[in-house]
Design an enzyme around this catalytic site. Structure first.
Site, PDB file in Angstrom:
ATOM      1  N   LYS A 184       0.853  -1.189   0.000  1.00 42.41           N
ATOM      2  CA  LYS A 184       0.000   0.000   0.000  1.00 42.41           C
ATOM      3  C   LYS A 184       0.886   1.235   0.000  1.00 42.41           C
ATOM      4  CE  LYS A 184      -1.716   2.717   2.968  1.00 42.41           C
ATOM      5  NZ  LYS A 184      -1.670   4.007   2.193  1.00 42.41           N
ATOM      6  N   GLU A 235       9.880   0.979  10.670  1.00 40.09           N
ATOM      7  CA  GLU A 235      10.954   1.967  10.480  1.00 40.09           C
ATOM      8  C   GLU A 235      10.281   3.322  10.639  1.00 40.09           C
ATOM      9  OE1 GLU A 235      12.942   4.810   9.324  1.00 40.09           O
ATOM     10  OE2 GLU A 235      12.663   4.062   7.269  1.00 40.09           O
ATOM     11  N   CYS A 264      13.603  10.572   7.447  1.00 41.11           N
ATOM     12  CA  CYS A 264      13.503  10.095   8.830  1.00 41.11           C
ATOM     13  C   CYS A 264      14.838  10.191   9.558  1.00 41.11           C
ATOM     14  CB  CYS A 264      12.984   8.665   8.858  1.00 41.11           C
ATOM     15  SG  CYS A 264      13.907   7.508   7.832  1.00 41.11           S
ATOM     16  N   GLU A 323       9.916  15.449  16.157  1.00 34.83           N
ATOM     17  CA  GLU A 323      10.351  15.380  14.764  1.00 34.83           C
ATOM     18  C   GLU A 323       9.568  16.418  13.954  1.00 34.83           C
ATOM     19  OE1 GLU A 323      11.361  11.917  11.551  1.00 34.83           O
ATOM     20  OE2 GLU A 323       9.424  11.796  12.567  1.00 34.83           O
TER      21      GLU A 323
END
Length: 498
Positions: free
Chosen positions: A192, A267, A301, A399
């Site tokens: 997906k 992750e 990331c 973040e």
């Protein structure tokens, strides 16, 4: 009629303007229920394509196809050399389509074309690397201490049907990160892609049949996370889920996977430290630190979003990084001079701008000048360097996922103190150390709680190096030989001979 960028090739333009359905069981199919994903060019804020929206019922169809291909199709029984040949053929097709694939990625993500081309090339190389592993996944003979005479050994067998959910920042390479170990181990999958960037995965799916991938082995179902993604994570006939994305969504996937206790690899995010010791080679460290956060507009990331610099060099170093950011021309990814593209969406731009404003309200200051934002409706945020921060600020804790770095001075050269400051985060994905002192580099590397540490560089994206994080940066590893453990089961066999 959509007007595309003047530099877009005719082939890429034809693809974007074409019809985009779901890829299930080797066929392009309509979704069970009508729905559309509106794909935008983030550099213009305008629609460039429409894609059929898959929902839970379509995930069910794809899982049935993947299960049938795994249990009854030719894939599981195929010799490793056969799987390797198909993977190599797919890699060659990606290379031949590299320009078009890169243009598609630039159009749906906004990143500069040169960056997109690099991502496409790395995807092809990843397939070649794992093709080599297809024939090297054997077990081992085990000498037993039990009484009697035995022949005992282990086997590594494919885990089965894998659900894979990928992010929007590197849509093609992330798809191949997930697909390559599936093909090497003999699993099957339902992929997906992110709802913002489904086009690259669909173009890749068009190459599957040409490469020789049997029907049902790889299925691509674009859709929203709350519907299609949630069903994939919870599906009782999926044996493993692999996810790359936010920590918040990762937690939801863990909860959804509890139903059948499927394997989960995650992750997730990062708040990666860049540590500059006073003896660093500044000609390398300054552009290295700038690239660590401003590459792909900070939508990485592993981005180096916390910049720790020794007080001896802090003022000049931080000013120089700000100058680097201000010199990076922002613009459409198909403009050759562009170095910084837009953020992925208006929502992401608003979030990043809000976090900058909150940091300034809490006392942070902007270092130097920021680059001018291009005219138009794109989702651009200029590279920012923030100083006068403290550990309690949200810009330090959370973040940001944008081109914003927080500069933090340190005066103590005690390795333990530096590592403690770098580790003061809920994440642990990546880190970099800039120094010419080999002893300091080794000692710091050993103390930093991060899955990936680079010295005099940042976040090395080599297929042979495992990638993943400590703490809230995830579970498991991508890349390298380690990822194959997540796609295989180990079976012990013991045969009594006496």
């Amino acid at each position: 009629m959509v007007e595309y960028h003047a530099s877009l090739s005719a082939e890429a333009s034809a693809f974007l303007s074409g019809e985009h359905r779901l890829y299930i069981d080797g066929c392009w199919v309509e979704p069970m229920k009508e729905g559309v994903l509106h794909v935008q060019d983030p550099a213009k804020g305008s629609e460039i394509s429409r894609v059929a929206e898959g929902r839970a019922a379509d995930i069910d169809r794809a899982v049935i196809a993947a299960r049938r291909a795994f249990e009854n199709g030719p894939w599981h029984a195929m010799k490793p050399s056969g799987r390797a040949s198909i993977m190599l053929a797919l890699a060659d097709l990606i290379d031949r389509q590299a320009q078009v694939l890169a243009e598609i990625e630039t159009m749906e993500t906004g990143k500069p074309l040169a960056f997109a081309l690099g991502s496409v090339r790395s995807a092809a190389n990843m397939l070649r690397y794992y093709a080599g592993w297809a024939s090297n996944l054997g077990g081992r003979e085990v000498p037993l201490s039990s009484a009697g005479e035995w022949h005992a050994y282990t086997r590594r067998e494919p885990v089965g049907v894998v659900g894979q959910v990928i992010p929007w920042n590197f849509p093609l390479s992330m798809a191949v990160w997930k697909i390559a170990p599936v093909l090497a181990t003999g699993c099957t999958s339902v992929l997906k892609p992110a709802e913002q960037t489904p086009l690259g995965a669909l173009r890749l799916a068009a190459l599957f049949e040409e490469a020789g991938v049997p029907a049902g082995v790889l299925n691509v179902v674009p859709g929203y996370g709350g519907d299609a993604g949630a069903r994939l994570a919870a599906h009782p006939d999926v044996d493993k889920i692999a996810f790359t994305g936010s920590a918040e969504t990762g937690r939801s996937i863990v909860q959804a996977a509890l139903g059948n206790l499927k394997r989960v690899t995650l992750e997730l995010g990062g708040k990666s430290p860049v540590i500059v010791l006073p003896d660093a080679d500044m000609e390398r460290a300054v552009p290295g630190a700038a690239n660590a956060i401003f590459f792909n507009s900070g939508q990485v990331c592993a981005a180096g979003s916390r910049l720790f610099v020794h007080r001896k060099v802090f003022d000049n170093f931080v000013a120089d990084v700000a100058v680097q950011g201000a010199k990076m021309k922002m613009g459409h990814g198909l403009d050759e001079s562009s170095r910084v593209g837009p953020l992925i969406s208006a929502r992401q731009r608003a979030r990043v701008q809000s976090m900058i404003e909150q940091g300034l309200a809490e006392g942070a200051t902007i270092v130097g000048e920021t680059a001018p934002i291009p005219d138009g409706k794109g989702y651009f945020v200029a590279p920012h360097v923030l100083a006068d921060t403290n550990p309690d600020m949200s810009v330090i804790r959370d973040e940001i996922f944008g081109p914003v770095v927080c500069a933090i001075p340190f005066g103590d050269e005690d390795i333990d103190a530096i590592a403690k400051a770098a580790n003061h985060t809920s994440y642990g994905l990546a880190a970099s150390i800039w120094t010419q002192n080999l002893s300091a580099a080794h000692r710091l590397s050993n103390r930093i709680r991060s899955g990936n540490v680079a010295v005099n560089s940042h976040a090395i994206a080599d297929v042979e190096l495992p990638f993943g994080g400590y703490k809230e940066s995830g579970w498991g590893r991508e890349r390298g030989s380690e990822v194959l453990n997540h796609y295989t089961e180990t079976k012990s066999v013991a045969i009594r001979l006496d």
